[in-house]
Design a protein around this motif. Structure first.
Motif, short mmCIF file in Angstrom:
data_model
loop_
_atom_site.label_atom_id
_atom_site.label_comp_id
_atom_site.label_asym_id
_atom_site.label_seq_id
_atom_site.Cartn_x
_atom_site.Cartn_y
_atom_site.Cartn_z
N ARG A 1 4.32 -5.78 -8.80
CA ARG A 1 4.94 -6.98 -7.64
C ARG A 1 5.57 -6.05 -7.01
NH1 ARG A 1 6.52 -12.04 -6.74
NH2 ARG A 1 8.89 -12.01 -6.04
N ARG A 2 6.11 -4.51 -7.86
CA ARG A 2 7.23 -4.20 -6.80
C ARG A 2 6.52 -3.44 -6.50
NH1 ARG A 2 9.93 -4.59 -12.48
NH2 ARG A 2 8.79 -2.73 -13.03
N ARG A 3 5.33 -2.71 -6.49
CA ARG A 3 4.99 -1.92 -5.68
C ARG A 3 4.03 -2.63 -4.54
NH1 ARG A 3 2.74 -0.35 -10.97
NH2 ARG A 3 0.77 -0.22 -9.71
N ALA A 4 4.10 -3.67 -4.78
CA ALA A 4 3.51 -5.12 -3.24
C ALA A 4 4.28 -4.72 -2.76
CB ALA A 4 2.07 -5.42 -3.78
N LEU A 5 5.31 -4.95 -2.87
CA LEU A 5 6.82 -5.32 -1.98
C LEU A 5 7.55 -4.13 -1.37
CD1 LEU A 5 8.90 -8.01 -4.40
CD2 LEU A 5 7.42 -8.52 -2.64
N ALA A 6 7.45 -3.34 -2.56
CA ALA A 6 7.36 -2.06 -1.30
C ALA A 6 6.44 -1.46 -0.67
CB ALA A 6 7.68 -0.59 -2.56
N ALA A 7 5.73 -1.44 -0.08
CA ALA A 7 4.72 -0.91 0.47
C ALA A 7 4.58 -2.62 1.65
CB ALA A 7 3.56 -1.34 0.01
N TYR A 8 5.27 -3.52 1.67
CA TYR A 8 4.97 -4.75 2.31
C TYR A 8 5.87 -3.74 3.36
CZ TYR A 8 5.22 -8.95 5.26
OH TYR A 8 4.91 -9.91 5.84
N ARG A 9 7.47 -4.04 2.61
CA ARG A 9 8.84 -3.47 3.04
C ARG A 9 8.55 -2.52 4.70
NH1 ARG A 9 11.14 -3.14 -0.81
NH2 ARG A 9 12.11 -5.17 -0.90
N GLU A 10 7.84 -0.81 4.21
CA GLU A 10 7.73 -0.07 4.72
C GLU A 10 6.49 -0.45 5.62
OE1 GLU A 10 8.81 3.17 4.35
OE2 GLU A 10 9.74 1.73 2.99
N LEU A 11 5.69 -1.43 5.62
CA LEU A 11 4.66 -2.15 6.11
C LEU A 11 5.45 -2.50 7.77
CD1 LEU A 11 0.47 -2.79 6.71
CD2 LEU A 11 2.40 -4.37 7.40
N VAL A 12 5.66 -3.72 7.24
CA VAL A 12 6.90 -4.03 8.71
C VAL A 12 8.11 -3.18 8.62
CG1 VAL A 12 8.37 -5.97 8.42
CG2 VAL A 12 6.77 -6.70 7.21
N ALA A 13 8.62 -2.61 8.00
CA ALA A 13 9.30 -1.21 9.36
C ALA A 13 8.56 -0.56 9.99
CB ALA A 13 10.12 -0.36 7.76
N ARG B 1 2.88 -14.28 1.03
CA ARG B 1 3.34 -16.12 1.88
C ARG B 1 4.68 -16.27 1.12
NH1 ARG B 1 -1.87 -17.71 1.10
NH2 ARG B 1 -1.26 -19.32 -0.65
N SER B 2 5.62 -15.22 0.24
CA SER B 2 6.32 -16.57 -0.55
C SER B 2 7.70 -16.01 0.11
CB SER B 2 5.76 -15.33 -1.93
OG SER B 2 6.80 -14.18 -1.48
N GLY B 3 8.78 -16.58 -0.85
CA GLY B 3 9.96 -16.30 0.14
C GLY B 3 10.20 -15.12 -0.18
N ALA B 4 10.03 -13.74 -0.24
CA ALA B 4 9.97 -13.10 -1.05
C ALA B 4 9.33 -11.68 0.28
CB ALA B 4 9.89 -12.08 -2.04
N ALA B 5 8.25 -11.98 0.57
CA ALA B 5 8.10 -11.88 1.85
C ALA B 5 8.89 -12.26 3.43
CB ALA B 5 6.69 -12.02 2.10
#
Length: 543
Positions: free
Chosen positions: A91-103, A135-139
């Motif tokens: 989960r942490r790796r996926a959120l870190a990757a998603y953060r980089e992608l959105v940036a 689709r979560s609140g974290a995203a």
């Protein structure tokens, strides 16, 4: 060879918008085995009957409508239910990757981080649960924080025209998750894309995503064919999309960077015209890997339209919306009727959603062209076959400001009727010296060109025959199939082969990569007897 055809649509068969291109390709290359991976297909969709020749298997996107079908399918095949969650380090790796992608999507200068973030997100989501996380609140918090970041503040910050609202973040998260669903497709195992010899993405867009993952994870070479540039069509569509500026900017950035990543990763790119080739180079493609292959059409083998109608008749084709050029055609027809009072204009087109007001204005203008002659301007049924429209006219007209699709121009030329088109897009390349080209949005020049042809039967015949021969040369089916036969061999023979195996990753069998090692490898093996145990014999007749 095993060719994996990747498409965003459901079934690109003979009745599809692709005009049966998939069917023509598979029938033209019987020595290869093809598999179709359709993101938009579901188990509830009717199976095309018959399946295109040599199409050994069709893989659905899932069990429910559209790309959302990937949800249920991955739950059964991907190692865990998609409705479940990612936990712990994944989960942490996926959120870190998603953060980089959105940036990468919102910050100036962040484009180089798009590719690494995309592959890291796909890797972290292996086993299921990725769609639920996106689709979560974290995203949602990640998207909101990205829009408030110092790099994005000038465009999306407080006081700007596109200041994001909470509803914008909710819409953006939902749309971005839909775009990323191909990462969750159950297609990356050893019995699917990992064992393909070539991934062939048709028409760009989200269909390229599985090919990028297969190329990155398994070293499968990727070829991209675009007959209608996906990024350009997305940019046009988002001009009238029902989203506010922050959402449109985010989605356009996603498709722009996806196109760039696909162009840079692809071993070969095959646009349908030299005009599209210039667009791809502008978007980051290497000119050395681009090969123009004209889209073959079976109508190249059909008969010409036959005898002309007795009345001087024009047939206009295009979308009934502002960039289609219908208003320009009607204004030109007013002037043309002054020279040829018996002239008739037949209009063949369809108004897309949201263009109803423009269509009503055009129909009102058509009534004013010749109030005493209601048959002077005829609107054809939108479902009418183009060949039937061509038969009922003496000159075929395309007056759009964006240029007609090359295949539509070619099919008009194959009728044996002369073509008048605006000098934009690929028209000069396709029509060449066999038709008349006029400036964009110039009713007087358009009327003059149409009058010149309608008033000269010998010239109509000469240009119509020349155009038919030119279209048959460029758009015949056999040259297109022959071109891809050579391109597949060129791509696979120059590819370095599968990537080294990583822990937990199953690579494709060596026999499925016939050109993975150069001939010198086997010569050295025989000479030194040191590698003979690694040699895998290739079956007789293997692609």
């Amino acid at each position: 060879m095993r060719i994996a055809l990747l498409t965003e649509s459901a079934f690109p068969t003979a009745r599809s918008v692709e005009g049966g291109w998939c069917d023509r390709l598979t029938r033209g290359l019987p020595e290869h085995d093809f598999e179709l991976y359709a993101l938009g297909a579901t188990r509830r969709d009717p199976m095309p009957e018959p399946l295109p020749a040599r199409l050994g298997r069709l893989r659905h996107g899932g069990a429910t409508g559209g790309l959302s079908g990937l949800a249920g399918h991955v739950g059964r095949s991907g190692g865990g239910p998609l409705t479940g969650g990612l936990y712990g380090p994944r989960r942490r790796r996926a959120l870190a990757a998603y953060r980089e992608l959105v940036a990468a999507l919102v910050e100036p200068g962040g484009a180089d981080g798009f590719g690494p973030a995309l592959y890291a997100l796909a890797e972290a989501g292996r086993g299921g649960g990725l769609s639920s996380l996106l689709r979560s609140g974290a995203a949602l918090a990640i998207v909101e924080a990205a829009w408030r970041s110092p790099g994005a503040r000038g465009t999306f910050g407080p006081g700007s025209v596109g200041e994001p609202l909470v509803r914008d973040a909710l819409v953006a998260v939902d749309l971005l998750e839909r775009c990323l669903r191909p990462l969750s497709a159950p297609w990356y195992g050893p019995d699917a894309l990992a064992s393909a010899d070539v991934c062939h993405a048709m028409d760009g867009g989200l269909g390229v995503l599985p090919g990028l993952i297969a190329a990155h994870d398994h070293g499968v070479p990727l070829i991209i064919t675009e007959h209608s540039l996906h990024l350009r069509e997305r940019a046009r569509g988002y001009r009238t999309a029902p989203y506010r500026w922050p959402v449109r900017a985010l989605l356009l950035a996603f498709f722009r960077l996806l196109a760039r990543e696909g162009y840079q990763r692809a071993g070969l790119i095959t646009p349908g015209s030299a005009y599209d080739r210039r667009w791809q180079i502008h978007c980051g493609a290497d000119p050395a890997v681009i090969r123009v292959v004209y889209q073959g059409t079976e109508r190249a083998e059909g008969p010409a339209a036959g005898a002309e109608p007795d009345v001087p008749t024009l047939a206009w084709s295009g979308p009934i919306e502002p960039y289609g050029g219908l208003a320009t055609m009607l204004r030109a027809f007013v002037e043309l009727r002054g020279q040829l009072p018996r002239a008739v204009l037949r209009i063949h087109g369809e108004a897309p959603a949201g263009a109803g007001a423009y269509e009503r204005r055009c129909r009102e203008l058509a009534r004013l062209v010749a109030p005493q002659d209601p048959d002077a301007v005829v609107f054809e049924e939108a479902t009418a076959e183009p060949a039937a429209v061509h038969r009922r006219a003496g000159v075929l007209v395309f007056s759009g400001t964006n240029g007609a699709a090359p295949r539509l121009l070619a099919e008009a030329m194959l009728s044996g009727r002369p073509v008048v088109a605006t000098d934009t897009g690929a028209a000069r390349e396709v029509v060449g010296p066999t038709g008349l080209l006029v400036p964009v949005e110039d009713p007087r020049a358009l009327a003059a060109a149409c009058a010149a042809l309608l008033g000269d039967p010998e010239r109509r015949s000469r240009l119509g025959n020349a155009g038919r021969l030119r279209a048959q040369e460029l758009y015949a089916v056999e040259p297109a199939a022959t071109a891809f036969r050579g391109l597949y061999l060129e791509l696979v023979s120059g590819w370095p082969g599968p990537r080294p195996e990583r822990p937990g990753q199953v690579t494709a069998p060596a026999a499925r990569q016939p050109f993975a090692r150069p001939a010198e490898y086997w010569v050295a093996a025989d000479a030194h007897c040191s590698r003979s145990r690694d040699a895998v014999p290739v079956e007789a007749g293997a692609g």
